[in-house]
Design an enzyme around this catalytic site. Structure first.
Site, mmCIF file in Angstrom:
data_model
loop_
_atom_site.group_PDB
_atom_site.id
_atom_site.type_symbol
_atom_site.label_atom_id
_atom_site.label_comp_id
_atom_site.label_asym_id
_atom_site.label_seq_id
_atom_site.Cartn_x
_atom_site.Cartn_y
_atom_site.Cartn_z
ATOM 1 N N ASP A 1 -1.242 -0.061 6.299
ATOM 2 C CA ASP A 1 -1.676 0.429 7.533
ATOM 3 C C ASP A 1 -2.625 0.851 8.105
ATOM 4 O O ASP A 1 -3.125 1.660 8.806
ATOM 5 C CB ASP A 1 -1.029 1.760 7.518
ATOM 6 N N ASP B 1 1.772 -0.614 -0.129
ATOM 7 C CA ASP B 1 -0.048 -0.223 0.000
ATOM 8 C C ASP B 1 0.502 1.779 -0.220
ATOM 9 O O ASP B 1 1.845 1.321 0.142
ATOM 10 C CB ASP B 1 -0.833 -0.102 1.099
ATOM 11 N N ASP C 1 0.158 5.401 1.078
ATOM 12 C CA ASP C 1 -0.275 6.576 1.178
ATOM 13 C C ASP C 1 -0.429 5.933 2.926
ATOM 14 O O ASP C 1 -1.293 4.544 3.653
ATOM 15 C CB ASP C 1 -1.517 7.113 0.664
#
Ligand SMILES: [Mg+2]
Length: 273
Positions: free
Chosen positions: A213, A14, A16
């Site tokens: 995240d 991922d 961001d």
């Protein structure tokens, strides 16, 4: 770890909250991009706004190694590919950023009068008129409602301050409310974006590791299809936060990418020796 499970061989990352926040790289992103460069990997992002070459340039502007754009898969690309597979030569009406429209035009035809699909992504532009067009394509012509991603908000930075922008999940909601249909969602935690990334990597799903995240999207979705999972607590989910009830726990739960590289070093040995 169970003996029956293959060790991870390829990595989905991922972006961001893992590599950067807004235009600010995370402190260990540079070292991580060097670490991962020689290992099988692909970057996956729910954000449909920017196209892969623009995302690669953006990383370079942050002073990071510029990834090969072919190693970046966005929810807009996955949406375009899914639509083309569902209906070759599809006609679409899209609401969202120019990057989404451009991606869909690669495999389909923009046709607000006779679209097969109403596609909702992120970015400015949704207004009363667009909502009216989309609703009537669905109700009158049987067009299918598709959302690039389910995020209800997206983190942004404006004038140096963190800001929540409406995400794909929020923007598709008025279409769903007005028509009573359930949208098809392409991005994480739904399986389609992962599956296309894994297909590109060419490894079995159970030999792939997802690094993200967010427990509710990155980790939950990857776990559901049988991937290995690693949570870095540099984004939405900070160090010390209690694990949300009902969600699967990741195989690795680390404060940042430096800690993750340390634990993965034995799993993914340096291919250059
Ligand atoms: Mg993220």
């Amino acid at each position: 770890m169970t003996n029956a499970r293959p060790t991870p061989r390829a990595i989905l990352i991922d972006m961001d909250g893992v590599l950067y926040h807004g235009d600010q790289p995370l402190p260990d992103a540079g070292a991580f991009l060097e670490w991962v460069a020689n290992r099988p990997h692909v970057f996956v992002t729910n954000n449909p706004i920017r196209r892969p070459p623009d995302i690669a340039d953006r990383l370079a502007r942050m002073g990071l190694r510029r990834p090969d754009p072919s190693r970046i898969l966005t929810s807009a690309q996955a949406t375009a590919r899914w639509l083309a597979r569902s209906r070759p030569g599809f006609r679409f009406f899209a609401v969202g950023a120019p990057g989404l429209h451009a991606e869909l035009r690669e495999t389909g035809h923009e046709d607000p009068a006779a679209a097969d699909f109403v596609v909702v992504g992120e970015g400015p532009g949704l207004d009363y008129e667009q909502l009216t067009i989309g609703i009537n394509l669905i109700l009158e012509r049987g067009a299918r409602l598709v959302a690039t991603n389910p995020d209800v908000t997206v983190d942004a930075v404006r004038d140096g301050r963190r800001l929540a922008l409406p995400g794909g999940g929020a923007l598709v909601a008025p279409f769903a409310a007005a028509t009573g249909v359930t949208p098809t969602i392409i991005g994480k935690p739904e399986p389609l974006l992962y599956e296309m990334a894994i297909e590109r990597l060419g490894y079995p799903v159970r030999a792939c590791l997802m690094i993200g995240d967010r427990p509710d999207t990155d980790i939950a979705g990857a776990e559901r299809i049988g991937m290995w999972t690693a949570l870095v607590r540099t984004g939405r989910f900070p160090p010390g936060a209690a694990w949300p009830g009902g969600l699967p726990t990741p195989d690795w739960d680390v404060p940042n990418l430096t800690a993750l590289m340390a634990v993965l070093e034995s799993v993914f040995p340096d291919p250059t020796g």
